[in-house]
Scaffold this motif. Structure first.
Motif, PDB file in Angstrom:
ATOM      1  N   ILE A 123       0.714  -1.041   0.388  1.00 49.79           N
ATOM      2  CA  ILE A 123       0.140  -0.272   0.256  1.00 49.79           C
ATOM      3  C   ILE A 123       0.757   1.115   0.084  1.00 49.79           C
ATOM      4  O   ILE A 123       1.820   1.037   1.111  1.00 49.79           O
ATOM      5  N   ASN A 124       0.892   1.942  -1.149  1.00 47.69           N
ATOM      6  CA  ASN A 124       1.769   3.229  -1.187  1.00 47.69           C
ATOM      7  C   ASN A 124       0.499   4.594  -1.817  1.00 47.69           C
ATOM      8  O   ASN A 124      -0.665   4.159  -2.030  1.00 47.69           O
ATOM      9  N   ASP A 125       1.152   5.378  -1.283  1.00 44.76           N
ATOM     10  CA  ASP A 125      -0.288   7.273  -2.062  1.00 44.76           C
ATOM     11  C   ASP A 125       0.311   7.320  -3.707  1.00 44.76           C
ATOM     12  O   ASP A 125      -1.006   7.847  -4.194  1.00 44.76           O
ATOM     13  N   LYS A 126       1.090   6.703  -4.426  1.00 49.50           N
ATOM     14  CA  LYS A 126       1.513   6.800  -5.708  1.00 49.50           C
ATOM     15  C   LYS A 126       1.051   6.168  -6.340  1.00 49.50           C
ATOM     16  O   LYS A 126      -0.252   6.278  -7.002  1.00 49.50           O
TER      17      LYS A 126
ATOM     18  N   ARG B 121      -9.770   6.987  -1.109  1.00 49.59           N
ATOM     19  CA  ARG B 121      -8.341   6.273  -0.607  1.00 49.59           C
ATOM     20  C   ARG B 121      -8.277   5.237   0.007  1.00 49.59           C
ATOM     21  O   ARG B 121      -9.473   4.462  -0.218  1.00 49.59           O
ATOM     22  N   ALA B 122      -7.211   4.327  -0.432  1.00 53.04           N
ATOM     23  CA  ALA B 122      -6.821   3.602   0.483  1.00 53.04           C
ATOM     24  C   ALA B 122      -7.641   3.215   1.326  1.00 53.04           C
ATOM     25  O   ALA B 122      -7.598   3.398   2.637  1.00 53.04           O
ATOM     26  N   GLY B 123      -8.239   1.410   1.156  1.00 54.38           N
ATOM     27  CA  GLY B 123      -8.896   1.071   2.345  1.00 54.38           C
ATOM     28  C   GLY B 123     -10.372   1.573   2.035  1.00 54.38           C
ATOM     29  O   GLY B 123     -11.402   0.666   2.538  1.00 54.38           O
ATOM     30  N   GLU B 124     -11.126   2.294   1.390  1.00 53.38           N
ATOM     31  CA  GLU B 124     -12.208   2.720   0.945  1.00 53.38           C
ATOM     32  C   GLU B 124     -12.644   2.043   0.261  1.00 53.38           C
ATOM     33  O   GLU B 124     -12.092   1.789  -1.236  1.00 53.38           O
ATOM     34  N   ILE B 125     -13.944   2.188   0.046  1.00 51.17           N
ATOM     35  CA  ILE B 125     -15.024   1.390  -0.859  1.00 51.17           C
ATOM     36  C   ILE B 125     -16.149   2.628  -1.167  1.00 51.17           C
ATOM     37  O   ILE B 125     -16.524   3.237  -0.533  1.00 51.17           O
ATOM     38  N   GLY B 126     -16.296   2.425  -2.664  1.00 49.48           N
ATOM     39  CA  GLY B 126     -16.695   3.038  -3.155  1.00 49.48           C
ATOM     40  C   GLY B 126     -17.498   2.807  -4.333  1.00 49.48           C
ATOM     41  O   GLY B 126     -16.853   1.873  -5.309  1.00 49.48           O
TER      42      GLY B 126
ATOM     43  N   ASP C  97     -24.517   1.902 -15.219  1.00 44.15           N
ATOM     44  CA  ASP C  97     -24.052   1.225 -14.237  1.00 44.15           C
ATOM     45  C   ASP C  97     -23.307   1.932 -13.147  1.00 44.15           C
ATOM     46  O   ASP C  97     -22.374   2.955 -13.873  1.00 44.15           O
ATOM     47  N   LEU C  98     -23.225   1.394 -11.769  1.00 47.85           N
ATOM     48  CA  LEU C  98     -22.449   2.052 -11.044  1.00 47.85           C
ATOM     49  C   LEU C  98     -21.389   0.400 -10.853  1.00 47.85           C
ATOM     50  O   LEU C  98     -21.626  -0.567 -10.635  1.00 47.85           O
ATOM     51  N   ASN C  99     -20.038   0.818 -10.815  1.00 41.12           N
ATOM     52  CA  ASN C  99     -18.983  -0.123 -11.148  1.00 41.12           C
ATOM     53  C   ASN C  99     -18.247   0.107  -9.414  1.00 41.12           C
ATOM     54  O   ASN C  99     -17.548   0.848  -8.805  1.00 41.12           O
ATOM     55  N   ILE C 100     -18.873  -0.642  -8.357  1.00 37.99           N
ATOM     56  CA  ILE C 100     -18.115  -0.519  -7.053  1.00 37.99           C
ATOM     57  C   ILE C 100     -16.908  -1.279  -6.670  1.00 37.99           C
ATOM     58  O   ILE C 100     -17.054  -2.061  -7.204  1.00 37.99           O
ATOM     59  N   VAL C 101     -16.476  -0.307  -6.234  1.00 38.68           N
ATOM     60  CA  VAL C 101     -14.819  -0.941  -5.848  1.00 38.68           C
ATOM     61  C   VAL C 101     -14.179  -0.368  -4.242  1.00 38.68           C
ATOM     62  O   VAL C 101     -14.288   0.015  -3.490  1.00 38.68           O
ATOM     63  N   ARG C 102     -13.272  -1.973  -4.745  1.00 38.47           N
ATOM     64  CA  ARG C 102     -12.523  -0.889  -2.852  1.00 38.47           C
ATOM     65  C   ARG C 102     -11.007  -0.847  -3.635  1.00 38.47           C
ATOM     66  O   ARG C 102     -10.203  -1.289  -4.971  1.00 38.47           O
ATOM     67  N   VAL C 103     -10.703   0.371  -2.488  1.00 33.61           N
ATOM     68  CA  VAL C 103      -9.635   1.057  -3.227  1.00 33.61           C
ATOM     69  C   VAL C 103      -8.260   0.417  -2.460  1.00 33.61           C
ATOM     70  O   VAL C 103      -8.393  -0.003  -1.084  1.00 33.61           O
ATOM     71  N   PHE C 104      -7.380  -0.377  -2.673  1.00 30.28           N
ATOM     72  CA  PHE C 104      -6.223  -1.574  -1.482  1.00 30.28           C
ATOM     73  C   PHE C 104      -5.113  -0.195  -1.793  1.00 30.28           C
ATOM     74  O   PHE C 104      -4.331  -0.970  -1.010  1.00 30.28           O
ATOM     75  N   SER C 105      -4.930   0.522  -2.925  1.00 32.52           N
ATOM     76  CA  SER C 105      -3.394   1.217  -2.662  1.00 32.52           C
ATOM     77  C   SER C 105      -3.797   2.525  -3.366  1.00 32.52           C
ATOM     78  O   SER C 105      -4.917   2.986  -4.025  1.00 32.52           O
ATOM     79  N   GLY C 106      -3.445   3.816  -3.046  1.00 34.58           N
ATOM     80  CA  GLY C 106      -3.460   5.005  -3.821  1.00 34.58           C
ATOM     81  C   GLY C 106      -4.391   5.329  -3.663  1.00 34.58           C
ATOM     82  O   GLY C 106      -5.401   4.953  -2.610  1.00 34.58           O
ATOM     83  N   GLU C 107      -5.402   6.305  -4.461  1.00 33.04           N
ATOM     84  CA  GLU C 107      -5.950   7.398  -4.273  1.00 33.04           C
ATOM     85  C   GLU C 107      -7.155   7.142  -6.151  1.00 33.04           C
ATOM     86  O   GLU C 107      -6.132   7.153  -6.747  1.00 33.04           O
ATOM     87  N   ILE C 108      -8.102   7.313  -5.777  1.00 29.96           N
ATOM     88  CA  ILE C 108      -8.872   8.304  -6.693  1.00 29.96           C
ATOM     89  C   ILE C 108      -9.882   9.139  -6.934  1.00 29.96           C
ATOM     90  O   ILE C 108     -10.411   9.783  -5.517  1.00 29.96           O
TER      91      ILE C 108
END
Length: 692
Positions: A299-302, A365-370, A319-330
């Protein structure tokens, strides 16, 4: 407002058998997270998590649903998964996104098949597990018996973290063994008592000692001090338990009653103290697309790495694509690589989800779900990643369909709308598949059970406004031969003008089962010019599409073209194609043709007590038992069964096993149809319209 801190994120999933109370717990948690002004209820259709029309009507969870909120400066994502086997694909999707799973057990029903499957799926995915024994206020419930059953049925070291105050209708509170606190629930209020009730005083030391023993198994230094008779500080015990949960060595048992809101608030406190954050949870495996090697994700910020574990279809925004962010951010405006399709995706709006409601946010961000919207390429099981350092998360392995039904439009011209609807629904649910079978001329839809398909068909009718009928899927029988035979095919027309002339002689021979088709050209001396040989084979192949027995495909045949005649003026490709077709049909008639049926290998998982009935039913379906082996406290029966006998088998199996049995199936091979049955199939084929 919450200040982002990845160590203060808890991604928790609620799993278990249908009607164990998962959604009720989820609705209370959402209320405690101050995301709802009142507690939603499944029974009156106000649940935040069961919001779909189908769920409200049926009063069951059908889809994976999400909620979020903040509690004591910790950010919680709550995922509620359905418990019925027909919707097990939603469990697989949810497990991919969480850091720990809570398996809810109905104290009045005990351990059920949904309990066992949730444990199996969570364990296979290396997710820490907590049990929650629910409905303890109901009559004929016994926390201690259910606790003992859990210990017997699952290999993990299981221990009680809480003890109940009172029993059945008098159940009114919880004693926290790790914190040495008593919580009394009265009139929707929680009181913390300073004095431990007598009923708890008698047993608390015994159960705390069991926690110490579990801690010893998790920490060698505690074990050494314990053996030397030293007193172990409570903080060390807690840290050992936390470590044991993370390493999946132990599974604590919580308790309560969702209907009366007893013990639910303690889930959040327990999660903060003992369940992992995204940085603590087991490392995610990814494929480095530059080297094609597997590695652990750091896990990192980049470097952005996000996984789409669920797709929803919204009539207004698509469509809504539900994602889990494992690293970085969107963030909106970013360009990410879809590692699955190798296409670039531009990020648009981003949302947090709470049931059917959406709340826009400026980043994940990393760890979040949206949820992401208006993506062109992305679907369930796709990875979004930074283009400069691309990686791919392995896809979810969803269970294959085990039941099929044919869909027939009532109104002519609805075919396109039905097809579009099926495409949209399969994007939302990867365990649902469909295809048009050109051989059988049926639109087949495939799912995990009759309830699953019933929901799909209901959604298809409701959402896409189509009227359809359902039919039993036809069986793709095959035809083959026992003997060698020869025949001549002759197509000659010479009556004025240019005629048609083609004569061929063929021999057909049976191949071993699964041999398919072989064409051997033994023409010598130009009896048939080389330019016409492909036309003969084309005619033979067309004839094999509809055999002489009952009009089914012919397989496992070698065709030898050994002689023929041609006319220098009147011969043509068409003449030799027709001659080849006529020759094959005549040869098949003489070669003792017979019918084959598809045989499927199935694996049935059922309780040992139902094994005799299950085997008896399989025998009645002309099944052959291949073997039986233990799988936990269940039994796995392997058998070969004709496809024709498996229609609606899922319903029969569940009836025999009181809902505890399930099965998987895959094609094995073709076998000869028994004579009496073959005669019946041939007779029925004569009544059907001729195949084009």
């Amino acid at each position: 407002m919450w200040n982002y801190d990845i160590k203060k994120i808890r991604n928790i999933g609620l799993f278990g058998h249908g009607s164990s109370g998962k959604t009720s717990i989820a609705d209370i948690l959402l209320y405690l997270l101050k995301q709802n002004t009142r507690i939603g209820r499944v029974d009156n259709g106000t649940s935040v998590f069961d919001y779909d029309e189908e769920e409200i009507e049926r009063k069951i969870s059908i889809y994976l649903s999400l909620g979020y909120g903040i509690y004591n400066d910790y950010f919680f994502n709550i995922l509620d998964a359905p418990g019925y086997l027909d919707f097990i694909g939603e469990v697989y999707a949810g497990v991919k996104a969480i850091d720990s799973g809570i398996i809810v057990v109905d104290a009045s029903s005990g351990i059920e098949v949904g309990t066992e499957l949730a444990y199996k799926i969570l364990s296979e995915n290396n997710k820490p597990i907590v049990f929650f024994i629910n409905k303890l206020k109901k009559e004929h419930t016994d926390f201690y018996k259910t606790l003992d059953d859990l210990k017997k049925d699952f290999p993990t070291k299981i221990f009680a973290a809480y003890l109940p105050l009172g029993k059945e209708v008098n159940f009114s509170g919880v004693y926290d063994l790790l914190e040495d606190k008593v919580y009394l629930y009265q009139n929707e209020e929680v009181k913390v008592l300073n004095e431990v009730p007598e009923e708890i005083k008698k047993i608390k030391d015994e159960y705390y000692e069991k926690i110490v023993e579990v801690a010893c198994d998790c920490d060698e230094s505690i074990m050494n001090d314990y053996l030397e008779g030293k007193e172990i500080e409570k903080e060390r015990i807690k840290q050992a338990i936390k470590k044991g949960i993370l390493n999946r060595e132990v599974a604590p048992v919580l308790l309560g009653d969702a209907l009366n809101n007893i013990g639910i608030s303690l889930i959040l406190d327990f999660a903060i103290n003992y369940l992992p954050s995204p940085t603590d949870s087991p490392k995610v495996k990814v494929i480095d697309l530059n080297t094609n090697e597997e590695k652990e994700l750091i896990i990192n910020d980049k470097d952005t790495v996000a996984f789409c574990f669920k797709t929803l279809s919204d009539p207004h925004i698509g469509d809504l694509n539900i994602v889990r962010v494992f690293s970085g951010e969107i963030q909106p405006g970013m360009n990410l690589l879809n590692a699955t399709t190798q296409r670039e995706e531009k990020i648009n709006q981003i949302y947090y989800l709470k049931g059917k409601e959406r709340y826009e946010t400026n980043r994940l961000r990393a760890g979040e779900i949206g949820a992401l919207v208006k993506l062109k390429e992305t679907k369930t099981n796709h990875t979004l990643t930074s283009p400069n350092n691309p990686v791919k998360i392995p896809p979810i392995e969803f269970p294959p369909p085990s039941i099929s039904v044919a869909v027939v439009p009532k109104t002519k011209g609805d075919e396109e709308r039905i097809s579009n609807g099926l495409h949209r629904l399969s994007d939302e649910d990867p365990t649902f598949t469909f295809h048009y079978d050109y051989e059988l001329k049926q639109q087949l839809v495939n799912g995990l059970g009759e309830l699953h398909l019933d929901v799909i068909i209901s959604k298809l009718k409701r959402r896409f406004n189509v009227n359809i009928d359902l039919e039993k899927p036809k069986v793709p029988y095959r035809e083959t031969i026992r003997k060698t035979a020869t025949a001549m095919g002759k197509y000659v027309k010479q009556s004025g003008g240019r005629g048609q002339y083609g004569i061929c002689y063929i021999k057909i021979e049976p191949l071993e089962r699964g041999g398919g088709y072989e064409f051997v050209n033994q023409i010598f001396g130009g009896a048939i010019p080389a330019s016409y040989i492909p036309a003969v084979e084309t005619g033979i192949k067309k004839a094999m599409e509809s055999g002489v027995v009952a009009g089914y495909k012919v397989v496992d045949v070698r065709v030898i073209l050994y002689d023929g005649k041609y006319h220098p003026v009147d011969s043509s490709n068409l003449a030799f194609e027709i001659a080849g077709s006529l020759a094959f049909k005549e040869a098949q008639k003489q070669a003792d043709p017979y019918l084959l049926e598809p045989i499927y290998q199935i694996e049935v998982i059922c309780p040992e007590a139902n094994m005799g009935d299950v085997i008896g039913d399989l025998n009645a379906r002309r099944g052959r038992i291949l073997g039986i082996e233990g799988e936990g406290k269940m039994q796995k029966i392997k058998a070969l069964v004709p496809y024709a006998e498996l229609y609606k088998y899922s319903s029969t199996l569940r009836s025999i096993t009181q809902g505890r049995g399930y099965f998987t199936m895959k094609f094995s091979h073709y076998e000869e149809v028994p004579r009496e049955l073959a005669l019946k199939i041939i007779e029925e084929s004569k009544k059907e319209p001729k195949k084009e």
